[in-house]
Design a protein around this motif. Sequence first.
Motif, PDB file in Angstrom:
ATOM      1  N   ARG A  32       0.994  -1.407   0.307  1.00 31.81           N
ATOM      2  CA  ARG A  32       0.008   0.179  -0.067  1.00 31.81           C
ATOM      3  C   ARG A  32       1.131   1.209  -0.258  1.00 31.81           C
ATOM      4  N   GLY A  33       1.940   1.475   0.334  1.00 33.58           N
ATOM      5  CA  GLY A  33       3.222   1.896  -0.371  1.00 33.58           C
ATOM      6  C   GLY A  33       3.473   2.705   1.205  1.00 33.58           C
ATOM      7  N   SER A  34       4.630   3.905   0.835  1.00 34.05           N
ATOM      8  CA  SER A  34       4.520   4.408   2.100  1.00 34.05           C
ATOM      9  C   SER A  34       4.379   5.174   3.324  1.00 34.05           C
ATOM     10  N   GLN A  35       3.315   5.620   2.341  1.00 34.88           N
ATOM     11  CA  GLN A  35       2.244   6.017   3.874  1.00 34.88           C
ATOM     12  C   GLN A  35       1.474   5.505   4.896  1.00 34.88           C
ATOM     13  N   ALA A  36       1.130   3.844   3.866  1.00 32.70           N
ATOM     14  CA  ALA A  36       0.340   2.831   4.798  1.00 32.70           C
ATOM     15  C   ALA A  36       1.737   2.817   6.343  1.00 32.70           C
ATOM     16  N   ILE A  37       2.990   2.354   5.595  1.00 30.28           N
ATOM     17  CA  ILE A  37       4.188   1.631   6.187  1.00 30.28           C
ATOM     18  C   ILE A  37       3.854   2.991   7.472  1.00 30.28           C
ATOM     19  N   LYS A  38       3.910   4.191   7.201  1.00 28.54           N
ATOM     20  CA  LYS A  38       4.423   5.606   8.693  1.00 28.54           C
ATOM     21  C   LYS A  38       2.937   5.213   9.521  1.00 28.54           C
ATOM     22  N   GLU A  39       1.946   4.711   9.157  1.00 26.78           N
ATOM     23  CA  GLU A  39       0.517   5.196   9.497  1.00 26.78           C
ATOM     24  C   GLU A  39       0.340   3.554  10.193  1.00 26.78           C
ATOM     25  N   TRP A  40       0.954   2.592   9.600  1.00 24.73           N
ATOM     26  CA  TRP A  40       1.044   2.113  10.910  1.00 24.73           C
ATOM     27  C   TRP A  40       2.292   1.371  12.092  1.00 24.73           C
ATOM     28  N   ILE A  41       3.230   2.188  11.572  1.00 21.25           N
ATOM     29  CA  ILE A  41       4.586   2.761  12.496  1.00 21.25           C
ATOM     30  C   ILE A  41       3.685   3.221  13.660  1.00 21.25           C
ATOM     31  N   HIS A  42       2.709   5.056  13.304  1.00 19.58           N
ATOM     32  CA  HIS A  42       2.253   5.542  14.058  1.00 19.58           C
ATOM     33  C   HIS A  42       1.599   4.910  14.702  1.00 19.58           C
ATOM     34  N   ASP A  43       0.149   4.138  14.462  1.00 20.24           N
ATOM     35  CA  ASP A  43      -0.766   3.185  15.038  1.00 20.24           C
ATOM     36  C   ASP A  43       0.488   2.372  15.745  1.00 20.24           C
ATOM     37  N   GLU A  44       0.884   1.694  15.710  1.00 18.44           N
ATOM     38  CA  GLU A  44       1.688   0.672  16.295  1.00 18.44           C
ATOM     39  C   GLU A  44       2.619   1.705  18.018  1.00 18.44           C
ATOM     40  N   MET A  45       2.850   2.720  17.469  1.00 20.12           N
ATOM     41  CA  MET A  45       3.905   3.251  18.666  1.00 20.12           C
ATOM     42  C   MET A  45       3.195   4.247  19.702  1.00 20.12           C
ATOM     43  N   ALA A  46       2.076   4.396  18.920  1.00 20.99           N
ATOM     44  CA  ALA A  46       0.652   5.808  19.831  1.00 20.99           C
ATOM     45  C   ALA A  46       1.449   5.530  21.282  1.00 20.99           C
ATOM     46  N   TYR A  47       1.549   4.364  21.472  1.00 21.46           N
ATOM     47  CA  TYR A  47       0.410   4.381  23.179  1.00 21.46           C
ATOM     48  C   TYR A  47       1.834   3.579  24.044  1.00 21.46           C
ATOM     49  N   LYS A  48       2.838   3.358  23.785  1.00 20.70           N
ATOM     50  CA  LYS A  48       3.834   2.929  23.921  1.00 20.70           C
ATOM     51  C   LYS A  48       5.000   3.521  24.622  1.00 20.70           C
ATOM     52  N   LYS A  49       5.585   2.323  25.945  1.00 21.04           N
ATOM     53  CA  LYS A  49       6.174   3.459  26.876  1.00 21.04           C
ATOM     54  C   LYS A  49       7.471   3.641  26.667  1.00 21.04           C
ATOM     55  N   ALA A  50       7.897   2.959  25.581  1.00 20.23           N
ATOM     56  CA  ALA A  50       9.720   3.027  24.987  1.00 20.23           C
ATOM     57  C   ALA A  50       9.612   2.682  23.767  1.00 20.23           C
ATOM     58  N   VAL A  51      10.770   2.618  23.299  1.00 21.19           N
ATOM     59  CA  VAL A  51      11.114   1.883  21.837  1.00 21.19           C
ATOM     60  C   VAL A  51      12.309   1.483  22.380  1.00 21.19           C
ATOM     61  N   ILE A  52      12.416  -0.033  21.574  1.00 22.29           N
ATOM     62  CA  ILE A  52      14.176  -0.726  21.790  1.00 22.29           C
ATOM     63  C   ILE A  52      14.448  -0.781  20.403  1.00 22.29           C
ATOM     64  N   VAL A  53      15.319  -0.584  19.720  1.00 19.51           N
ATOM     65  CA  VAL A  53      15.709  -1.087  18.658  1.00 19.51           C
ATOM     66  C   VAL A  53      16.714  -2.438  18.703  1.00 19.51           C
ATOM     67  N   LEU A  54      16.077  -3.592  17.856  1.00 24.34           N
ATOM     68  CA  LEU A  54      17.118  -4.254  18.287  1.00 24.34           C
ATOM     69  C   LEU A  54      17.469  -4.771  17.106  1.00 24.34           C
ATOM     70  N   ILE A  55      19.124  -4.312  17.868  1.00 25.34           N
ATOM     71  CA  ILE A  55      20.146  -4.439  16.513  1.00 25.34           C
ATOM     72  C   ILE A  55      20.726  -5.666  16.110  1.00 25.34           C
ATOM     73  N   GLY A  56      20.873  -5.784  14.562  1.00 23.39           N
ATOM     74  CA  GLY A  56      20.961  -7.442  14.592  1.00 23.39           C
ATOM     75  C   GLY A  56      22.003  -6.527  13.038  1.00 23.39           C
ATOM     76  N   ARG A  57      22.695  -7.522  11.983  1.00 24.48           N
ATOM     77  CA  ARG A  57      24.108  -7.321  11.386  1.00 24.48           C
ATOM     78  C   ARG A  57      23.692  -5.733  10.526  1.00 24.48           C
ATOM     79  N   TYR A  58      22.152  -5.735   9.627  1.00 24.31           N
ATOM     80  CA  TYR A  58      22.091  -4.928   9.171  1.00 24.31           C
ATOM     81  C   TYR A  58      21.049  -3.806   9.296  1.00 24.31           C
ATOM     82  N   THR A  59      20.844  -4.508  10.653  1.00 24.73           N
ATOM     83  CA  THR A  59      19.595  -2.957  10.991  1.00 24.73           C
ATOM     84  C   THR A  59      20.058  -1.853  10.668  1.00 24.73           C
ATOM     85  N   ALA A  60      21.246  -0.492  10.621  1.00 24.12           N
ATOM     86  CA  ALA A  60      21.465   0.419  10.632  1.00 24.12           C
ATOM     87  C   ALA A  60      20.743   0.424   9.002  1.00 24.12           C
TER      88      ALA A  60
END
Length: 162
Positions: free
Chosen positions: A44-72
């Motif tokens: 559905r494109g970039s905007q749909a991905i951004k909306e999914w991220i915004h919706d999922e992050m909305a009520y979270k207390k923190a963000v944990i970046v799980l760092i693997g070989r290619y994450t960066a």
Amino acid sequence: MAKSVFYSFHYEQDVHRVQLIRNINALAGQPLLNPQEWEQVRRRGSQAIKEWIHDEMAYKKAVIVLIGRYTATRPWVIYEIEKAWADKRPMLGIRIHGLSSLGSVDIAGSDPFARSEGVGSIPIFDPTTRDWSGKIDSKATYKRLCDNLENWSSQGVSKRSW
């Protein structure tokens, strides 16, 4: 109830490692999309991905970046980091290359926070444990992660208001 967090990670490379972390049950994270669900959002494109991220992050207390070989190198991970920073959410990184994914471990990846625009110094925790010969011990790494995940999750930093 477990602290609610948003996990940011490279899906294709690290989804099996992330599932191990979710199984610890120390923290409540967003539901993991299966490959078909992710493909539906992605199509559905970039905007749909951004909306999914915004919706999922909305009520979270923190963000944990799980760092693997290619994450960066993943643009959506960088987007999630920059969004979390702009939203002043506590954030931290945890290296996961030492966890087993289908029977193999990986090499450490670079710092994704350093590639993110305007993001300050973010703590990165590394549970990777090596045996007497220097080889990564994935079981000991998982145990160390289990023993420390909840404590580490309270040590995130966020953008300050000036």
